[in-house]
Scaffold this motif. Structure first.
Motif, mmCIF file in Angstrom:
data_model
loop_
_atom_site.group_PDB
_atom_site.id
_atom_site.type_symbol
_atom_site.label_atom_id
_atom_site.label_comp_id
_atom_site.label_asym_id
_atom_site.label_seq_id
_atom_site.Cartn_x
_atom_site.Cartn_y
_atom_site.Cartn_z
ATOM 1 N N GLN A 175 0.839 -1.285 -0.039
ATOM 2 C CA GLN A 175 -0.014 -0.108 -0.220
ATOM 3 C C GLN A 175 0.860 1.456 0.037
ATOM 4 O OE1 GLN A 175 -2.047 -1.331 3.597
ATOM 5 N NE2 GLN A 175 -3.900 -1.030 2.417
ATOM 6 N N ILE A 176 2.105 1.190 0.613
ATOM 7 C CA ILE A 176 2.632 2.458 0.901
ATOM 8 C C ILE A 176 4.072 2.268 0.734
ATOM 9 C CG2 ILE A 176 0.938 3.474 2.396
ATOM 10 C CD1 ILE A 176 2.774 2.881 4.907
ATOM 11 N N GLY A 177 4.474 1.173 0.306
ATOM 12 C CA GLY A 177 6.144 0.972 0.030
ATOM 13 C C GLY A 177 7.044 0.769 1.159
ATOM 14 N N PRO A 178 8.189 1.501 0.875
ATOM 15 C CA PRO A 178 9.094 1.334 2.108
ATOM 16 C C PRO A 178 8.638 1.948 3.469
ATOM 17 C CG PRO A 178 10.242 1.833 0.059
ATOM 18 C CD PRO A 178 8.757 1.873 -0.265
ATOM 19 N N ALA A 179 7.922 3.128 3.309
ATOM 20 C CA ALA A 179 7.283 3.557 4.448
ATOM 21 C C ALA A 179 6.690 2.805 5.586
ATOM 22 C CB ALA A 179 6.312 4.802 4.169
ATOM 23 N N ALA A 180 6.329 1.395 4.957
ATOM 24 C CA ALA A 180 5.544 0.455 5.895
ATOM 25 C C ALA A 180 6.749 -0.175 6.748
ATOM 26 C CB ALA A 180 4.817 -0.649 5.067
ATOM 27 N N ALA A 181 7.984 -0.436 6.160
ATOM 28 C CA ALA A 181 9.002 -0.993 7.032
ATOM 29 C C ALA A 181 9.478 0.299 7.939
ATOM 30 C CB ALA A 181 10.028 -1.285 6.027
ATOM 31 N N VAL A 182 9.605 1.374 7.548
ATOM 32 C CA VAL A 182 10.018 2.336 8.448
ATOM 33 C C VAL A 182 9.140 2.497 9.760
ATOM 34 C CG1 VAL A 182 10.707 4.901 8.924
ATOM 35 C CG2 VAL A 182 11.138 3.758 6.745
ATOM 36 N N LEU A 183 7.794 2.470 9.387
ATOM 37 C CA LEU A 183 6.760 2.662 10.649
ATOM 38 C C LEU A 183 6.752 1.649 11.585
ATOM 39 C CD1 LEU A 183 3.725 3.994 8.385
ATOM 40 C CD2 LEU A 183 5.221 5.169 10.146
ATOM 41 N N VAL A 184 7.100 -0.016 10.987
ATOM 42 C CA VAL A 184 6.957 -0.891 11.881
ATOM 43 C C VAL A 184 8.182 -0.891 12.770
ATOM 44 C CG1 VAL A 184 8.122 -2.799 10.399
ATOM 45 C CG2 VAL A 184 6.311 -3.413 12.075
ATOM 46 N N ILE A 185 9.293 -0.512 12.198
ATOM 47 C CA ILE A 185 10.710 -0.424 12.899
ATOM 48 C C ILE A 185 10.509 0.662 14.106
ATOM 49 C CG2 ILE A 185 13.122 0.458 12.569
ATOM 50 C CD1 ILE A 185 12.898 -0.985 10.037
ATOM 51 N N LEU A 186 10.176 1.793 13.895
ATOM 52 C CA LEU A 186 9.758 2.902 14.798
ATOM 53 C C LEU A 186 9.037 2.618 16.044
ATOM 54 C CD1 LEU A 186 9.299 5.816 12.449
ATOM 55 C CD2 LEU A 186 11.080 5.400 13.803
ATOM 56 N N LEU A 187 7.822 1.862 15.734
ATOM 57 C CA LEU A 187 6.900 1.205 16.594
ATOM 58 C C LEU A 187 7.509 -0.037 17.382
ATOM 59 C CD1 LEU A 187 3.495 0.991 14.782
ATOM 60 C CD2 LEU A 187 4.038 2.735 16.718
ATOM 61 N N ARG A 188 8.455 -0.726 16.898
ATOM 62 C CA ARG A 188 9.035 -1.914 17.561
ATOM 63 C C ARG A 188 10.025 -1.054 18.467
ATOM 64 N NH1 ARG A 188 7.468 -6.139 18.978
ATOM 65 N NH2 ARG A 188 9.682 -6.606 19.355
ATOM 66 N N ALA A 189 10.967 0.082 18.042
ATOM 67 C CA ALA A 189 11.591 0.732 18.775
ATOM 68 C C ALA A 189 10.915 1.324 20.155
ATOM 69 C CB ALA A 189 12.340 1.900 18.119
ATOM 70 N N LEU A 190 9.739 2.114 19.946
ATOM 71 C CA LEU A 190 9.013 2.418 20.926
ATOM 72 C C LEU A 190 8.521 1.239 22.008
ATOM 73 C CD1 LEU A 190 7.335 4.918 22.270
ATOM 74 C CD2 LEU A 190 5.529 4.056 20.821
ATOM 75 N N GLN A 191 8.286 0.096 21.617
ATOM 76 C CA GLN A 191 8.113 -1.023 22.275
ATOM 77 C C GLN A 191 9.243 -1.390 23.126
ATOM 78 O OE1 GLN A 191 8.625 -4.197 22.638
ATOM 79 N NE2 GLN A 191 6.917 -4.981 23.737
ATOM 80 N N GLY A 192 10.407 -1.430 22.384
ATOM 81 C CA GLY A 192 11.485 -1.854 23.189
ATOM 82 C C GLY A 192 12.075 -0.782 24.358
ATOM 83 N N PHE A 193 11.859 0.725 23.972
ATOM 84 C CA PHE A 193 12.120 1.322 24.965
ATOM 85 C C PHE A 193 11.114 1.323 26.155
ATOM 86 C CE2 PHE A 193 11.294 5.713 26.753
ATOM 87 C CZ PHE A 193 12.664 6.349 26.745
ATOM 88 N N SER A 194 9.913 1.186 26.002
ATOM 89 C CA SER A 194 9.073 1.028 27.272
ATOM 90 C C SER A 194 9.449 -0.290 28.006
ATOM 91 C CB SER A 194 7.639 1.130 26.678
ATOM 92 O OG SER A 194 7.135 0.136 25.906
ATOM 93 N N ALA A 195 9.670 -1.512 27.177
ATOM 94 C CA ALA A 195 10.106 -2.536 27.685
ATOM 95 C C ALA A 195 11.247 -2.451 28.768
ATOM 96 C CB ALA A 195 10.404 -3.395 26.832
ATOM 97 N N GLY A 196 12.229 -1.572 28.378
ATOM 98 C CA GLY A 196 13.357 -1.102 29.197
ATOM 99 C C GLY A 196 13.038 -0.625 30.810
ATOM 100 N N GLY A 197 11.542 -0.258 30.984
ATOM 101 C CA GLY A 197 11.384 0.270 32.079
ATOM 102 C C GLY A 197 10.100 -0.755 32.780
ATOM 103 N N GLU A 198 9.839 -1.904 32.030
ATOM 104 C CA GLU A 198 8.785 -2.602 32.451
ATOM 105 C C GLU A 198 9.076 -3.862 33.534
ATOM 106 O OE1 GLU A 198 5.302 -4.559 33.181
ATOM 107 O OE2 GLU A 198 5.367 -2.574 32.123
ATOM 108 N N TYR A 199 9.862 -4.569 33.137
ATOM 109 C CA TYR A 199 9.926 -5.839 33.978
ATOM 110 C C TYR A 199 10.789 -5.339 35.304
ATOM 111 C CZ TYR A 199 11.523 -10.175 35.725
ATOM 112 O OH TYR A 199 11.577 -11.441 36.469
ATOM 113 N N GLY A 200 11.854 -4.450 35.270
ATOM 114 C CA GLY A 200 12.411 -3.964 36.456
ATOM 115 C C GLY A 200 11.718 -3.213 37.485
ATOM 116 N N GLY A 201 10.396 -2.533 36.791
ATOM 117 C CA GLY A 201 9.735 -1.832 37.672
ATOM 118 C C GLY A 201 8.699 -2.888 38.140
ATOM 119 N N ALA A 202 8.207 -3.865 37.411
ATOM 120 C CA ALA A 202 6.996 -4.647 37.854
ATOM 121 C C ALA A 202 7.604 -5.419 38.878
ATOM 122 C CB ALA A 202 6.668 -5.465 36.682
#
Length: 465
Positions: free
Chosen positions: A119-146
């Protein structure tokens, strides 16, 4: 406070209501469940996601592309821990944990709404990488805090039992992610999954996140943190304090967690590939076998956590290290010999091999959430735990399946998974032996990973089990 300093005299203490303890456990475990649900979803439909977001020409290329994106999470996690961990020591555990569950579930949910490469070409890959990076950033504070949240809420004599529910959430999340992918594939078929069915597992993360947020917002911060807050003892610069005064304890934790990370990712991520590519098993059998192992671990993990409240954490951790030093070669030899030349499978041998590895791993999983928070004083507990844990995870967790698989391919020696587990156990044995026994010790009396003040224990709240 410096690691070699004596703990300060504590003032009045808070004792939480048993209902609040149960809510704390549920809210913490739910966030961990969401984190591992995401890993389960990504891990069990890599070929489809690679074709959807990266226009991969084959299933193998698609899988490689997806695993590369999955690795982004591990690379980003330490950065999240350096930001979110110290914030949890300065602003409070509850606020940061509410933020992490929003970011994790929201980023997973958003992936289910993304347009495809078609549907949108390489932008799809960029978007999923950015969202995975956000998920990883948040996971960095999840387990230790929990883990910190549960440990600081739990009565001293019930911390092993209550902490084991955090890793129960881990296994449930991974099982749920794999199960939703499998069920969707069976009901919709491969073609429909390729077209739009892949979105369903990601979208389910939205409601899961709302449940987790609700549970976390219904609680006050931990009694232990509120005490230092009221006594004006919250560190003004927790990151500086933990890096300058508690770096030895952080290194101690990194060495200990190596075995957990290697064991986790060989058992939950590599074994399916081992059964398919090395042993030549066909169809959905490898996935179903891994899910069966997870179910077996779910049955025993909480009783083992409860056992640690009676006999201590160290005996269980020592048994785990000893098991991983002695059993991997017999285990993988049994698994390899369980598949005949004609493709027939000796179920007893296969189950026996898997049971050896799973039994060793569940020993560590059952006590990790009650052991690691007790390595740091309250003022830096969230940040120091998160940084040490996520640095170790970035180095040794996501890399384990790749390293082991590469060594097997390069040498033809199918026992490399066993050697890798044994090496991790040899390293972890030293920090395990250096740990003090903290069973029954108040979280208010921790000085460092080598020292705790056992005489400062407070009366336990009523049992909540």
């Amino acid at each position: 406070m410096p690691e070699d300093a004596a703990p300060q005299t504590q003032g009045a203490t808070y004792e939480p209501d048993p209902k609040d303890v149960r809510k704390a456990v549920a809210g913490s475990a739910m966030g961990n469940c969401i984190e591992w649900y995401d890993f389960g979803v990504f891990g069990f439909m890599p070929a489809i996601l690679g074709q959807v977001f990266f226009n991969a020409g084959s299933t193998s290329e698609g899988a490689l592309a997806t695993f590369a994106v999955l690795a982004v999470t591990f690379v980003i996690r330490p950065f999240g821990s350096f930001v979110l961990g110290p914030l949890g020591d300065k602003l409070g555990r509850q606020r940061v944990l509410a933020l992490t569950v929003i970011l994790m579930s929201g980023s997973t949910f958003a992936i289910g709404l993304l347009p495809s490469w078609e549907q949108i070409g390489p932008a799809a890959a960029v978007l999923v990488i950015l969202l995975r990076a956000l998920q990883g950033f948040s996971a960095g504070g999840e387990y230790g805090g929990a883990a910190t949240f549960i440990a600081e809420y739990a009565p001293n004599k019930r911390r092993g039992f209550l902490g084991s529910w955090l890793e129960f959430g881990t296994l449930v999340g991974f099982f749920l992610g794999a199960g939703v992918v499998t069920l969707s594939t069976v009901l919709l078929g491969e073609e429909t999954m390729q077209q739009w069915g892949w979105r369903i597992p990601f979208l389910i993360a939205g409601p899961l996140g709302l449940v987790g947020l609700y549970l976390r917002n219904k609680l006050e911060d931990t009694p232990v943190f509120r005490e230092i807050e009221n006594q004006k003892k919250v560190s003004k610069s927790p990151l500086k304090e933990l890096l300058t005064q508690h770096w030895k304890s952080i290194l101690h934790l990194i060495g200990l967690v190596i075995l957990l990370n290697v064991g986790d990712w060989i058992m939950l991520a590599y074994v399916e590939t081992y059964l398919k590519d090395v042993l030549g098993m066909k169809g959905d059998a490898p996935l179903l076998i891994v899910m069966g192992v997870i179910l077996a671990m779910l049955v025993v993990i909480v009783p083992i956590g409860s056992l640690s409240d009676r006999i201590g954490r160290k005996p269980i951790l020592i048994a785990c290290c000893a098991g991983f030093l002695l059993l991997p070669i017999p285990a993988f030899t049994l698994m390899e010999n369980s598949v005949g030349e004609n493709g027939s499978v000796n179920a007893a041998m296969l189950v026996g091999g898997l049971a050896m590895i799973g039994a060793c791993l569940v020993l560590f999983l059952a006590v990790v959430a009650s052991t690691l928070p007790a390595m740091f004083p309250t003022q830096v507990r969230y940040g120091a735990f998160s940084i040490g844990y996520n640095v170790s995870t970035a180095l040794f967790a996501g890399t384990a399946p790749y390293v082991v698989g590469s060594l097997v391919d390069a040498t033809g020696n199918t026992l490399w998974p066993a050697f890798y587990l044994m090496g991790a156990a040899a390293i972890a044995t030293v920090p395990v032996l250096l740990l003090p026994e903290t069973n029954g010790v108040s979280m208010r009396g921790i000085v460092s990973s080598r020292q705790c003040e056992s005489t400062t224990t407070t009366p336990s709240a009523p049992a909540t089990g």
